[in-house]
Structures are given as C-alpha cells and as structure tokens.
Write an enzyme that holds these catalytic residues in place. Sequence first.
Site, PDB file in Angstrom:
ATOM      1  N   TYR A  79     -86.058  -8.156 -12.092  1.00  0.00           N
ATOM      2  CA  TYR A  79     -84.759  -8.489 -12.683  1.00  0.00           C
ATOM      3  C   TYR A  79     -83.684  -7.599 -12.089  1.00  0.00           C
ATOM      4  CZ  TYR A  79     -84.141 -12.149 -16.024  1.00  0.00           C
ATOM      5  OH  TYR A  79     -83.944 -13.382 -16.564  1.00  0.00           O
ATOM      6  N   GLU A  81     -79.874  -8.206 -12.686  1.00  0.00           N
ATOM      7  CA  GLU A  81     -78.530  -8.692 -13.032  1.00  0.00           C
ATOM      8  C   GLU A  81     -77.490  -7.684 -12.555  1.00  0.00           C
ATOM      9  OE1 GLU A  81     -78.426  -9.459 -17.214  1.00  0.00           O
ATOM     10  OE2 GLU A  81     -79.331 -11.448 -16.983  1.00  0.00           O
ATOM     11  N   ASP A 225     -67.136 -26.993   2.083  1.00  0.00           N
ATOM     12  CA  ASP A 225     -68.544 -27.039   1.701  1.00  0.00           C
ATOM     13  C   ASP A 225     -69.337 -27.429   2.942  1.00  0.00           C
ATOM     14  OD1 ASP A 225     -71.053 -27.760   0.861  1.00  0.00           O
ATOM     15  OD2 ASP A 225     -70.387 -28.932  -0.867  1.00  0.00           O
ATOM     16  N   THR A 251     -75.448 -24.380   1.437  1.00  0.00           N
ATOM     17  CA  THR A 251     -76.843 -24.180   1.076  1.00  0.00           C
ATOM     18  C   THR A 251     -77.447 -23.365   2.208  1.00  0.00           C
ATOM     19  OG1 THR A 251     -77.528 -26.164   2.258  1.00  0.00           O
ATOM     20  CG2 THR A 251     -77.039 -26.424  -0.082  1.00  0.00           C
ATOM     21  N   LYS A 254     -80.739 -26.294   4.590  1.00  0.00           N
ATOM     22  CA  LYS A 254     -80.599 -27.521   5.377  1.00  0.00           C
ATOM     23  C   LYS A 254     -80.652 -27.145   6.868  1.00  0.00           C
ATOM     24  CE  LYS A 254     -78.435 -29.814   1.477  1.00  0.00           C
ATOM     25  NZ  LYS A 254     -77.235 -30.425   0.891  1.00  0.00           N
ATOM     26  N   ARG A 260     -84.577 -22.424  -0.138  1.00  0.00           N
ATOM     27  CA  ARG A 260     -83.720 -23.247  -0.976  1.00  0.00           C
ATOM     28  C   ARG A 260     -82.754 -22.323  -1.724  1.00  0.00           C
ATOM     29  NH1 ARG A 260     -83.936 -28.346  -1.775  1.00  0.00           N
ATOM     30  NH2 ARG A 260     -85.478 -28.312  -0.119  1.00  0.00           N
TER      31      ARG A 260
HETATM   32  C1  LIG Z   1     -76.827 -30.471  -0.368  1.00  0.00           C
HETATM   33  C2  LIG Z   1     -75.407 -30.332  -0.675  1.00  0.00           C
HETATM   34  C3  LIG Z   1     -74.958 -29.507  -1.729  1.00  0.00           C
HETATM   35  C4  LIG Z   1     -75.798 -28.884  -2.809  1.00  0.00           C
HETATM   36  O1  LIG Z   1     -77.044 -28.594  -2.654  1.00  0.00           O
HETATM   37  P1  LIG Z   1     -78.106 -28.199  -3.776  1.00  0.00           P
HETATM   38  O2  LIG Z   1     -78.668 -26.931  -3.237  1.00  0.00           O
HETATM   39  O3  LIG Z   1     -79.036 -29.346  -3.785  1.00  0.00           O
HETATM   40  O4  LIG Z   1     -77.427 -28.006  -5.071  1.00  0.00           O
HETATM   41  C5  LIG Z   1     -73.592 -29.315  -1.859  1.00  0.00           C
HETATM   42  N1  LIG Z   1     -72.728 -29.897  -1.042  1.00  0.00           N
HETATM   43  C6  LIG Z   1     -73.108 -30.700  -0.039  1.00  0.00           C
HETATM   44  C7  LIG Z   1     -72.071 -31.308   0.842  1.00  0.00           C
HETATM   45  C8  LIG Z   1     -74.457 -30.967   0.170  1.00  0.00           C
HETATM   46  O5  LIG Z   1     -74.822 -31.791   1.137  1.00  0.00           O
END
Ligand SMILES: *Cc1c(COP(=O)(O)O)cnc(C)c1O
Length: 441
Positions: A79, A81, A225, A251, A254, A260
């Site tokens: 933990y 925080e 994003d 993220t 990807k 993740r």
């Molecule tokens: C995949 C994705 C997210 C969020 O991903 P999670 O980890 O699944 O919450 C946010 N914005 C875009 C554009 C994405 O493609």
Amino acid sequence: MHPVRSGLVVDRQPNIQYHYDTDVKTANTSSLAQRDSKAATILNLEAERQASTINLIASENHASRAVLEAQGSVLTDKYAEGYPGRRYYSGCIHIDEIENLAVERARKLFKAEHANVQAHSGSQANMAAYSTLLEHGDTVMGMSLSHGGHLTHGAKVNFSGKWYNFVPYGVDRKTEMLNYDEIEKLALEHKPELIVVGASSYSRIVDFERLGHIADRAGAKLLADMAHIAGIVAAGLHPSPVRYAHVSTSTTHKTLRGPRGGLILCKREMASAIDAAVFPGIQGGPAMHAIAAKAVCFFEAMQPEFVHYQELVLENARTLASELQRQGMRIVSGGTDNHIVLVDLSPQGITGRDAEQALEATGITVNRNTIPFDPRPAPIASGIRLGTPAVTTRGFGAEEMRRVASLIIKVLSSAADKRTQEQVRLEIRDLCQQFPIPGLA
Ligand SMILES: *Cc1c(COP(=O)(O)O)cnc(C)c1O
C-alpha cells in the site's frame, strides 16, 4: 465496449480433473498450477488462444517478459497512498524509488514537465484530467464516438457524457479525416472550456499544433488523449501533443506495449492539481506492481529497437491497407498513417458483426467498428478495425501482412463455406507457430 459472444469453441477436455492445494503448510508457496489448477487451466487456455490466433485488435499488444515479470511481482502487496516522499503508509522506501523511476522515465520519453503514473487506466487518466480542468456542466468538445472518439469523450452512458456537456465534432464526409476549419468554427461557436482530441479508431495523423491554436483562439484548454498512438509518439514517428496540450493522457498497454494502465502528462504548473485529482480525488492506493511495469515499459520504449518496432508497425499497417484495397476492400479515408486500418464492409454487404464472428471462427481476432456516418448501430456496425501492434511484436513483416490480407478476403468472401474456413484455420495455426509470442516464449 459491446459484449461479444465468443464464436470459438475451446477444446476443453470434458473429464479434466482439477487439483487444489488446500494443505495449510504448503498452500501459500504452491505454484498456481498446484494451488488452483482450474484457474491455471483457464490461463493456459488463454495463452494457447493468443499463441494460435492472429491478433489484429488495434488496442492490444503483447508485453515483454520483463514487463510481465514486474507486473507479477511482490509490489502487488504494498500500500502506498500518496506520492514519493509523502506517503500515508510506512515502508515505502523502494516503492518511492520505483515510482520516481517511472515518473522520470515517462518525463524523459515524452519530454514532459510532469508525469503522473498512478492512473489505473486510460479512462481514469481522463477522469482525473477532466476533474482538474472542468466543473460539472461545462462544455467540452470531443470527437464523436461514431467517428472514432472514445467512451470517455462524451458517451451518454459514461461519466463524461453525464457530467459534462459534450459537443461532438467528426470527420469530413468526403475525406473522412479531421477537418480543422470545421473544428475551429464549432469551437468559436460553442466556446468550450476544453477541447479533447484523440481517438480509438482514427487512422490519420492528428495535427496537435493546429488544435492548440484552435483551443487558444476559442479560449479553451486542450486535452490530448494519445491512448492509441503513444508508442508511435514515443518513437518520434507521430507528432507529439505534449507541447501543445495542457494535459496529455494515455494508456500504457496499446502501442506503448506496457502493462494495462494509465498515464498523465502535463505542464509543471498543473502538476499538483493533476496529482491531487488522481489521489485522493478519484483513486486510493496506487497499483505499485503496474507502476513498476510502467517503469520497465518506458525504459523499453527508449531503446533504438522500439523505434524500429514502431516503424514496422506503421509499415505493416500500410501493407495491410494497400493489399486489402488491391483486393477490392474500401479503407476508410483511403489508407492509414498509423497502426490502424478501418475497413468499410458496406460494398461487400457484410456487417461488422458478421465479419468479426467469421474471422474469429478461423482464428483472426478483430473488432467490429462503426465507420463515419454509419447507418448501422454500433453493436452491428458496417466496418471492422484492424491494427498491427500485436502481430508486429510477434515478428510479422510485409510478407505475412500480405498473407493475412488474403486470408481476411477469403474468409469474408465465403463466410458460409466450411471447407475454406477450415483451410484458413489451418494456415493460421501454421503461421502462428512460426511466430511465438515473446512474453510466452
Ligand atoms: C483505450 C482508450 C482509452 C481508455 O483506456 P482504458 O485503459 O480501457 O480505460 C482512452 N482513450 C482512448 C482514445 C482510447 O483508445
């Protein structure tokens, strides 16, 4: 986003005997297979599924063994925080080191003034960014979901659509690309507090600099994003939003090929507000095992091999798009600049849902996706989204991409023919065997 019924029948032995180690003396030191063979069996089946199928899901990848190891480490137990040097728990000396390492590497990799590595996911990174930049009810411009935007960019079923007044922008009907003049017009008309740019199924370069100017003119902040393209940005093969956006979110799983998780980058003056928005704003304890794996991922992304990998991701996407095109498929916007190929199946008269199922049955995983101005609802959709990050990690090159394109064409042009499907299935198995998944090898 939509529940999928698997079309694959898994060859499970019906009479399999599972074993559980419930002996108090050994239970906590047993391996997974010894302790809980039922769970272990399911995990093995998933490893086997990944190894024996072609993964063209654009948002997925295969993390390295080092990333998996960090993620499966004792940091799970801790933990922590708070933030390095100001924790609400004791015993954080090494936890602080690993988080500082992840933060420093993220800043260096993306040339960012500040990085927060605690967001559990891309969605939570966006939630933290919105709660820093906005009040409930504020007007925000985001890319329409049906044109490629994400759930957290204003979907009615999502917190973003419930708490903020999202005004969607889309792609141009003719070019199927972002039309910056239109976005500017909309921004000057609606005067949003924030413009969100980034998408889940947009295959073209995003001009973040131009969007920065648009946001300035409209008196809005800019949130980029880059969840999908972060790896390509890190490799310097896509313009980076970091200079132009007040906050950039991502993220890490990807194209970036890490664990993740989420990541937030921002200017120095927003650092403490962003950190406070993540913790204690929307999260409790950080997932330190994931943060350790993010540190490893950022290290990996700084290596020359990673740049080479991303070059191949882009090259493979271009090969896939042009091969499909050559064989009669319509690619949305006419091609791709990144890892995504969005295929419009309406000329073939197949729905995205049917294509997804037919492909899964032969061992190619893709996801159905709406195309811009799609007459069909999202659960059915007129297109499929393909992506090259996972297969490129496995070592697929131009030759394999051409084969994959031909296999897709075969499956989709004879969805009902069982014999063709069986041939394709065998060919896919064979191809997959030649390219093991690094983390499983
Ligand atoms: C995949 C994705 C997210 C969020 O991903 P999670 O980890 O699944 O919450 C946010 N914005 C875009 C554009 C994405 O493609």
